[in-house]
Each structure stands twice: as structure tokens, then as C-alpha cells.
Design a protein around this motif. Structure first.
Motif, PDB file in Angstrom:
ATOM      1  N   GLY A  61       0.812  -1.206   0.000  1.00 60.50           N
ATOM      2  CA  GLY A  61       0.000   0.000   0.000  1.00 60.50           C
ATOM      3  C   GLY A  61       0.845   1.255   0.000  1.00 60.50           C
ATOM      4  N   TRP A  62       1.919   1.271   0.782  1.00 62.72           N
ATOM      5  CA  TRP A  62       2.820   2.420   0.806  1.00 62.72           C
ATOM      6  C   TRP A  62       3.575   2.563  -0.515  1.00 62.72           C
ATOM      7  N   LEU A  63       3.859   1.433  -1.166  1.00 60.28           N
ATOM      8  CA  LEU A  63       4.518   1.488  -2.464  1.00 60.28           C
ATOM      9  C   LEU A  63       3.614   2.149  -3.500  1.00 60.28           C
ATOM     10  N   LEU A  64       2.342   1.771  -3.505  1.00 59.60           N
ATOM     11  CA  LEU A  64       1.396   2.412  -4.431  1.00 59.60           C
ATOM     12  C   LEU A  64       1.228   3.890  -4.104  1.00 59.60           C
ATOM     13  N   LEU A  65       1.215   4.211  -2.807  1.00 55.66           N
ATOM     14  CA  LEU A  65       1.122   5.623  -2.424  1.00 55.66           C
ATOM     15  C   LEU A  65       2.333   6.402  -2.927  1.00 55.66           C
ATOM     16  N   ALA A  66       3.523   5.816  -2.783  1.00 49.81           N
ATOM     17  CA  ALA A  66       4.735   6.485  -3.261  1.00 49.81           C
ATOM     18  C   ALA A  66       4.694   6.684  -4.770  1.00 49.81           C
ATOM     19  N   SER A  67       4.191   5.680  -5.494  1.00 48.82           N
ATOM     20  CA  SER A  67       4.071   5.818  -6.950  1.00 48.82           C
ATOM     21  C   SER A  67       3.101   6.938  -7.304  1.00 48.82           C
ATOM     22  N   GLY A  68       1.954   6.970  -6.623  1.00 47.86           N
ATOM     23  CA  GLY A  68       0.983   8.036  -6.881  1.00 47.86           C
ATOM     24  C   GLY A  68       1.533   9.403  -6.518  1.00 47.86           C
ATOM     25  N   LEU A  69       2.329   9.478  -5.438  1.00 51.80           N
ATOM     26  CA  LEU A  69       2.906  10.760  -5.035  1.00 51.80           C
ATOM     27  C   LEU A  69       3.918  11.251  -6.076  1.00 51.80           C
ATOM     28  N   CYS A  70       4.752  10.336  -6.577  1.00 53.01           N
ATOM     29  CA  CYS A  70       5.700  10.733  -7.635  1.00 53.01           C
ATOM     30  C   CYS A  70       4.967  11.207  -8.879  1.00 53.01           C
ATOM     31  N   LEU A  71       3.890  10.505  -9.226  1.00 60.03           N
ATOM     32  CA  LEU A  71       3.100  10.928 -10.392  1.00 60.03           C
ATOM     33  C   LEU A  71       2.521  12.316 -10.177  1.00 60.03           C
ATOM     34  N   GLY A  72       1.963  12.531  -8.978  1.00 59.28           N
ATOM     35  CA  GLY A  72       1.346  13.825  -8.709  1.00 59.28           C
ATOM     36  C   GLY A  72       2.345  14.960  -8.701  1.00 59.28           C
ATOM     37  N   LEU A  73       3.481  14.776  -8.017  1.00 63.46           N
ATOM     38  CA  LEU A  73       4.473  15.846  -7.952  1.00 63.46           C
ATOM     39  C   LEU A  73       5.099  16.112  -9.324  1.00 63.46           C
ATOM     40  N   GLY A  74       5.325  15.032 -10.078  1.00 63.80           N
ATOM     41  CA  GLY A  74       5.845  15.234 -11.436  1.00 63.80           C
ATOM     42  C   GLY A  74       4.860  15.989 -12.310  1.00 63.80           C
ATOM     43  N   THR A  75       3.576  15.656 -12.200  1.00 63.49           N
ATOM     44  CA  THR A  75       2.547  16.369 -12.970  1.00 63.49           C
ATOM     45  C   THR A  75       2.469  17.827 -12.548  1.00 63.49           C
ATOM     46  N   LEU A  76       2.594  18.082 -11.244  1.00 61.51           N
ATOM     47  CA  LEU A  76       2.567  19.467 -10.765  1.00 61.51           C
ATOM     48  C   LEU A  76       3.768  20.242 -11.301  1.00 61.51           C
ATOM     49  N   GLY A  77       4.930  19.588 -11.347  1.00 63.20           N
ATOM     50  CA  GLY A  77       6.107  20.267 -11.901  1.00 63.20           C
ATOM     51  C   GLY A  77       5.911  20.649 -13.362  1.00 63.20           C
ATOM     52  N   VAL A  78       5.293  19.759 -14.127  1.00 61.42           N
ATOM     53  CA  VAL A  78       5.026  20.074 -15.543  1.00 61.42           C
ATOM     54  C   VAL A  78       4.056  21.239 -15.646  1.00 61.42           C
ATOM     55  N   GLY A  79       3.017  21.228 -14.819  1.00 65.16           N
ATOM     56  CA  GLY A  79       2.047  22.323 -14.865  1.00 65.16           C
ATOM     57  C   GLY A  79       2.667  23.652 -14.507  1.00 65.16           C
ATOM     58  N   LEU A  80       3.508  23.687 -13.470  1.00 66.93           N
ATOM     59  CA  LEU A  80       4.177  24.934 -13.097  1.00 66.93           C
ATOM     60  C   LEU A  80       5.119  25.400 -14.197  1.00 66.93           C
ATOM     61  N   SER A  81       5.775  24.448 -14.853  1.00 69.32           N
ATOM     62  CA  SER A  81       6.678  24.815 -15.938  1.00 69.32           C
ATOM     63  C   SER A  81       5.918  25.442 -17.102  1.00 69.32           C
ATOM     64  N   VAL A  82       4.729  24.900 -17.423  1.00 70.99           N
ATOM     65  CA  VAL A  82       3.932  25.442 -18.525  1.00 70.99           C
ATOM     66  C   VAL A  82       3.437  26.843 -18.202  1.00 70.99           C
ATOM     67  N   ARG A  83       2.982  27.051 -16.993  1.00 77.13           N
ATOM     68  CA  ARG A  83       2.463  28.359 -16.605  1.00 77.13           C
ATOM     69  C   ARG A  83       3.563  29.399 -16.496  1.00 77.13           C
ATOM     70  N   GLY A  84       4.754  28.997 -16.011  1.00 76.14           N
ATOM     71  CA  GLY A  84       5.861  29.915 -15.872  1.00 76.14           C
ATOM     72  C   GLY A  84       5.696  30.831 -14.665  1.00 76.14           C
ATOM     73  N   GLY A  85       6.796  31.491 -14.322  1.00 76.77           N
ATOM     74  CA  GLY A  85       6.758  32.429 -13.212  1.00 76.77           C
ATOM     75  C   GLY A  85       7.053  31.818 -11.862  1.00 76.77           C
ATOM     76  N   TYR A  86       7.371  30.557 -11.826  1.00 73.93           N
ATOM     77  CA  TYR A  86       7.671  29.886 -10.557  1.00 73.93           C
ATOM     78  C   TYR A  86       9.171  29.639 -10.465  1.00 73.93           C
ATOM     79  N   PRO A  87       9.698  29.491  -9.221  1.00 72.71           N
ATOM     80  CA  PRO A  87      11.156  29.290  -9.076  1.00 72.71           C
ATOM     81  C   PRO A  87      11.637  28.062  -9.844  1.00 72.71           C
ATOM     82  N   ASP A  88      12.758  28.251 -10.554  1.00 66.51           N
ATOM     83  CA  ASP A  88      13.299  27.151 -11.353  1.00 66.51           C
ATOM     84  C   ASP A  88      13.662  25.943 -10.484  1.00 66.51           C
ATOM     85  N   LEU A  89      14.163  26.183  -9.291  1.00 68.44           N
ATOM     86  CA  LEU A  89      14.553  25.078  -8.412  1.00 68.44           C
ATOM     87  C   LEU A  89      13.340  24.213  -8.073  1.00 68.44           C
TER      88      LEU A  89
END
Length: 579
Positions: A61-89
Motif C-alpha cells: 500500500g505504501w509502495l502504491l502511495l509512493a508511486s501516486g505521489l511521484c506521479l502527482g508531484l511530477g505532474t505538478l512540476g510540468v504544470g508549473l513549468s507550462v504556466r511559468g513564473g515559478y522558481p526554477d529550483l
């Protein structure tokens, strides 16, 4: 912070990141394909939360949670990159989490299937190499992202780190997939359906990844993204519905479409409930009945039985057909038997399950308290029988002894009154009355001697041994003479010593008896040694000693007998007692 709270927090972050990242990267109105991506992406953290919340000890269960968390954070990073204006780090670190999602879903989700543990120790190098490769891929991507010129001036070391990590990840994914296929072919019938869906889900996920990296855009790229995100969660969902993967059940109740997600109780929960049920059991038969009912509920079988070594059986449910699983109870006291599993799940296409290795592990865990329960039931039964035998002995002694003496005394008094008896007859009647009184006192001493109530254990033992017709020595440390213990402790130790010296006189023909009382290391001990004929403890009926042993066992103590023919006997009894 509790594990359930952590699971809910991680699932919320994963789900929120998937939704927020997708919406940030989209234009309004949001296309249907983006809503489909969100719907498919939310399945993974939802399944992870369900397992981690309900059964936090299962790593999967924790493994699936970790996979979902990586997916979510990666998707959020892509969204912030598309919108622009957020810290590069921030954008770079979030975007690199996508590499963790690929590594987890391609390697560790199938490798640790189905319970979060490696199939065997031989897979440890694969797990370590895969972890290093995924970390290297992520670090390489972060290095490239931190470059001020981006892809226009990539460091060879960064490219080697990212590319090498990605290549090794693909190789490890292929190895793990082949191992999953082998495990599917070798799996038992009850697990074959689960493995089949997992093989299909991983294959579709890897195919989706190939489409994404090769097409990037267009229909094939979109299909690849959907397969990459949704194939594995969909396969897990189907395995849940049809094959009870990870013991998750989905049902429809009544005429309404009501899906109920539940998980079978853990071993710890079953043992906890069983302990509470056994504590409240009023009688031995009820204790064994509750034990059988707990086994039946824990394994969800049609019937469960506790079969004792003496042939007795206590069954929960309607016993139909032969047992499909039986585990012996430790100590050779019997065994626990289980009938066929219940048909669980009311969704169309739900299949009856078979008992698995997890069921056997659960039953083996229950065999330990089962042995204790059977021992407790046997102890209670023997104590009740011993009390009944003692009651009958006292009744017989009163009827055959004191009662007959009183009848004779009354008859003598009636005769003396009718005939005007002289001094000789009155003296005889007085002596008869004194003998009856002495017999009553001896009988009362056998039930509970007054010396034990008034003077304590040491005084009662000395008084008992002073009336023996052979040389008897009682050794007691001075510190123990003034000590008093609980009534049940003093009674158990007194009657143990009394029975031991009586056996030395009646059966061993002892000429000397040595009785020692002592207290050390939180134990009150009594030792009775004689120079009699001795016996072989393993070949002798010890019913009298068994009653004493049961009485001591009930207090948490014990009884040992050391004897052999011609070498006397040494009996040692002890009970817990604070110093």
C-alpha cells in the motif's frame, strides 16, 4: 503522527498535485482528455491510501502511495513549468519526480507484488541496482534542469548520469517483467488470476512508456500517456474485483449500487479480538467455541473446527465436506481445521476464492493462542473435576465416619437415659464424644486447617509434620516465619506439602522426610524429599500430583518430581510471590 494520518496526507498531496498540475498545464475549457488523465491518475493514490490506511503493515500500500505521489508531484512540476513564473529550483525538483514514478511502476510495483516483499533473496541485487538507477536518472535530470542554458549546453556528466540511469532502469524493468511472468506460470491456482492481470498491466504500462518516448505528440502519444498512467491501476482494480487482490472486497448491497471497500482483518486484529473473546468466555466449551468462531471469521470460511487430541470437536458454522486446511496446535493438543472459503463479492463475475499462503500464515498464527486456550480449557476442566472429587471425598468421610459416630453416640445417650446408666457407661459415652470431636477437627484440617488461617503457612506445615509417625525435618529461613501470603498461595503450598508427605508415608515407605520452605527470585518454593522406595515418574499414574500441578499452574507456578526406583523422591513446588 499515526500511520493512517500519514497515509491520508500523502494521498491528499498526490491527488491534489495530479489535479492542480493537469489544470495548470491545460487551457480553459479543460479538454476531455485532461479530465480522463485526472480520473486515471487518481486511481493509484486511492488504492495506495486504501491499503495503507486499513493495513499499514502491508508495504504494498505504501509502495502504491509512493508511486501516486511521484506521479502527482511530477505532474505538478510540468504544470508549473507550462504556466511559468515559478522558481526554477522548485519546478526542476518536482519535474524530476516523474523518473521516480517510472522506476516504481515499471520495477518495484511488479517486483514486490503482491505483499510488498521480494520474491526471494536472489532479487536483492536487482532491487539495489534498480534503486541506484532510478536515483541516478532523477539526479541527472535535476542536473540538466539546473543548467543555466538548459538543453543547449548539457554537461556530458549530467547526460551520462541521466541517460545511463534511464537505460539501466529499462534493463531492470525487462528483467523484473520476465521474473513476473515466471512467477505467474508457477503460481498456485488461487493466485494465478492476480498474477495474470498484473502481467497484463505491467506490459501495457511499459508499452505506453515506449509510445510516450517515441511519439511525444499525436494520437499514439496520447494513447501512450493513458496506458502509462491507467493500465497498471486498472489491472489492479480488475484483480481486486475478480480475484480479491490484497484481500480487498467490493460488494453491491440490495438494489442500490453501493460499492464497499474493505480489507480482511490483520493477524494482530484477529488475535486482539480473539483475546478479548477468550477472556470473557465463562466455560471451557464456550472458550473453544469462540476460538473456532474467530478462526472462521478471520479466514472467512464456511466452517472451522477445533479438534482436540481426545477426539472432541467444537465446530463453528455448518460442517459440510472435508477440511481444506488443517494446522496442528503446538504441544500435540489437537488441530484447527477449516472448510471451504465463502464466496465473497456480489459483483457480476466475482469468483470464489481459494485459501492461500496468507491464510495458512494466519491460521498458524492462531494456532499459538489456540494451544493456550485448549490448555486453559483442560486446566479448568481438571480443576472442576478435582473440586468435585474433593467434595465427594469430604461427603464420604462425613457419611462413613463422623456421621456414624454421632448416630452411635445419640443411640448410646438414649440407652443411658432409658436404663439409668452408671458412671462406666457415661465415661464411655464421654470418650466417644471426644473421639468424634477429634475426628471432626481432623476432617476440618483436611478442608482448611485452622493453623493455616491463624498462624500462616509455616505454622501449618510444622503442625502437619509434627503428627507424622516418621522422623520429619522442617527447614524454614527466619525471614519466612513472619510472612503471610494470599490465601490461595498458602492453601496451594500447604496442600502440596501435605499430599507429598502423605504419599511418602503411604506409597514410598519412607523412614525420613525433609521439608524445606524458601523464597527467592520472586518465588515461594517448597521441597519435600524422602528416602523411600522411589518410582519412575514417566511410568506411574500421577493423578493426585496432576491435581496439585493444575492448582499451582492456575497461580502461575509449577511442580516437578525427581525420582527413580530405590533412590527416594524429591518434589519441588513453586508459585510467584513478591519478596
Amino acid at each position: 503522527m499515526s500511520s493512517r494520518l500519514v497515509a491520508g496526507l500523502l494521498a491528499t498531496i498526490a491527488a491534489g498535485s495530479i489535479v492542480a498540475g493537469t489544470l495548470l498545464a491545460s487551457r480553459w475549457p479543460v479538454p476531455a482528455t485532461e479530465w480522463m488523465f485526472i480520473a486515471l491518475g487518481l486511481i493509484l493514490p486511492a488504492l495506495g491510501w486504501l491499503l495503507a490506511f486499513r493495513r499499514p503493515e502491508i508495504r504494498y500500500g505504501w509502495l502504491l502511495l509512493a508511486s501516486g505521489l511521484c506521479l502527482g508531484l511530477g505532474t505538478l512540476g510540468v504544470g508549473l513549468s507550462v504556466r511559468g513564473g515559478y522558481p526554477d529550483l522548485l519546478v526542476t525538483l518536482l519535474s524530476c519526480m516523474s523518473a521516480g514514478f517510472y522506476g516504481l511502476t515499471w520495477i518495484f510495483v511488479p517486483l514486490l507484488f503482491p505483499d510488498g516483499r521480494l520474491p526471494s533473496r536472489r532479487w536483492r541485487p536487482v532491487a539495489w541496482i534498480s534503486g541506484v538507477a532510478v536515483a541516478a536518472h532523477s539526479a541527472g535530470l535535476a542536473w540538466i534542469g539546473f543548467s543555466p542554458y538548459g538543453m543547449a549546453d548539457v554537461s556530458p556528466a549530467a547526460a551520462l548520469l541521466a541517460g545511463g540511469g534511464q537505460f539501466v532502469t529499462w534493463i531492470m524493468a525487462a528483467i523484473v517483467f520476465c521474473g513476473l511472468v515466471v512467477r505467474w506460470r508457477r503460481s498456485e491456482r488461487a493466485e494465478r488470476g492476480q498474477y495474470a492481470w498484473m502481467v497484463g498491466g505491467v506490459a501495457a504500462t511499459m508499452a505506453g512508456g515506449v509510445l510516450v518516448f517515441s511519439s511525444r505528440v499525436g494520437v499514439s502519444g496520447l494513447a501512450g500517456v493513458m496506458m502509462l498512467i491507467g493500465a497498471l491501476p486498472a489491472a489492479i482494480g480488475v484483480a481486486v474485483v475478480r480475484h480479491r487482490l490484497l484481500d480487498i472486497r467490493i460488494r453491491i448491497r440490495g438494489s442500490r449500487l453501493l460499492l464497499m471497500f474493505d480489507v480482511r482483518p490483520t493477524v494482530g486484529e484477529v488475535l486482539s479480538d480473539l483475546g478479548t473473546a477468550l477472556d470473557d468466555a465463562p466455560e471451557p466449551v464456550e472458550l473453544l467455541s469462540r476460538l473456532a468462531a474467530a478462526v472462521r471469521a478471520g479466514l472467512e470460511v464456511r466452517w472451522a473446527a477445533v479438534a482436540l487430541a481426545d477426539g472432541r470437536r467444537v465446530v463453528a458454522g455448518k460442517e459440510e465436506g472435508a477440511a481444506v486446511l488443517a494446522v496442528p496446535v503446538r504441544g500435540g493438543l489437537g488441530q484447527i481445521e477449516c472448510g471451504p472459503p465463502l464466496v465473497t463479492g456480489s459483483l457480476p463475475g466475482s469468483l470464489p476464492r481459494s485459501l492461500t499462503r496468507e491464510d495458512r500464515r494466519l491460521l498458524e498464527a492462531l494456532a499459538v493462542p489456540a494451544g493456550l486456550a485448549i490448555q486453559s480449557a483442560g486446566l479448568v476442566t481438571r480443576l472442576v473435576n478435582a473440586q468435585e472429587a474433593e467434595r465427594r471425598r469430604i461427603e464420604r468421610n462425613i457419611h462413613d465416619g463422623v456421621q456414624q459416630q454421632l448416630v452411635a453416640l445419640i443411640a448410646g445417650l438414649e440407652l443411658a437415659r432409658a436404663t439409668g446408666a452408671g458412671p462406666d457407661m457415661l465415661a464411655h459415652l464421654r470418650e466417644q464424644a471426644r473421639q468424634t470431636l477429634a475426628d471432626l477437627r481432623e476432617l476440618a484440617a483436611g478442608i482448611h486447617p485452622s493453623a493455616l488461617s491463624q498462624g500462616g503457612l509455616v505454622e501449618a506445615v510444622e503442625e502437619r509434620c509434627s503428627r507424622l509417625p516418621v522422623q520429619t525435618t522442617v527447614t524454614v529461613p527466619p525471614s519466612l516465619r513472619s510472612r503471610r501470603f494470599a490465601d490461595e498461595i498458602e492453601g496451594a503450598m500447604y496442600f502440596t506439602v501435605s499430599e507429598a508427605v502423605a504419599n511418602a508415608l503411604k506409597h514410598a515407605a519412607a523412614a525420613t522426610i525433609d521439608v524445606r520452605l524458601s523464597q527467592a527470585d520472586g518465588r515461594l518454593c517448597a521441597t519435600v524429599a524422602d528416602d523411600g522406595t522411589g518410582f519412575d515418574p514417566s511410568a506411574t499414574d500421577r493423578r493426585g500430583l496432576a491435581t496439585l500441578s493444575d492448582r499451582l499452574d492456575a497461580l502461575g507456578g509449577g511442580l516437578t518430581v525427581d525420582s527413580s526406583p530405590g533412590k527416594g523422591t524429591r518434589l519441588t513446588a513453586w508459585v510467584p510471590a513478591d519478596e
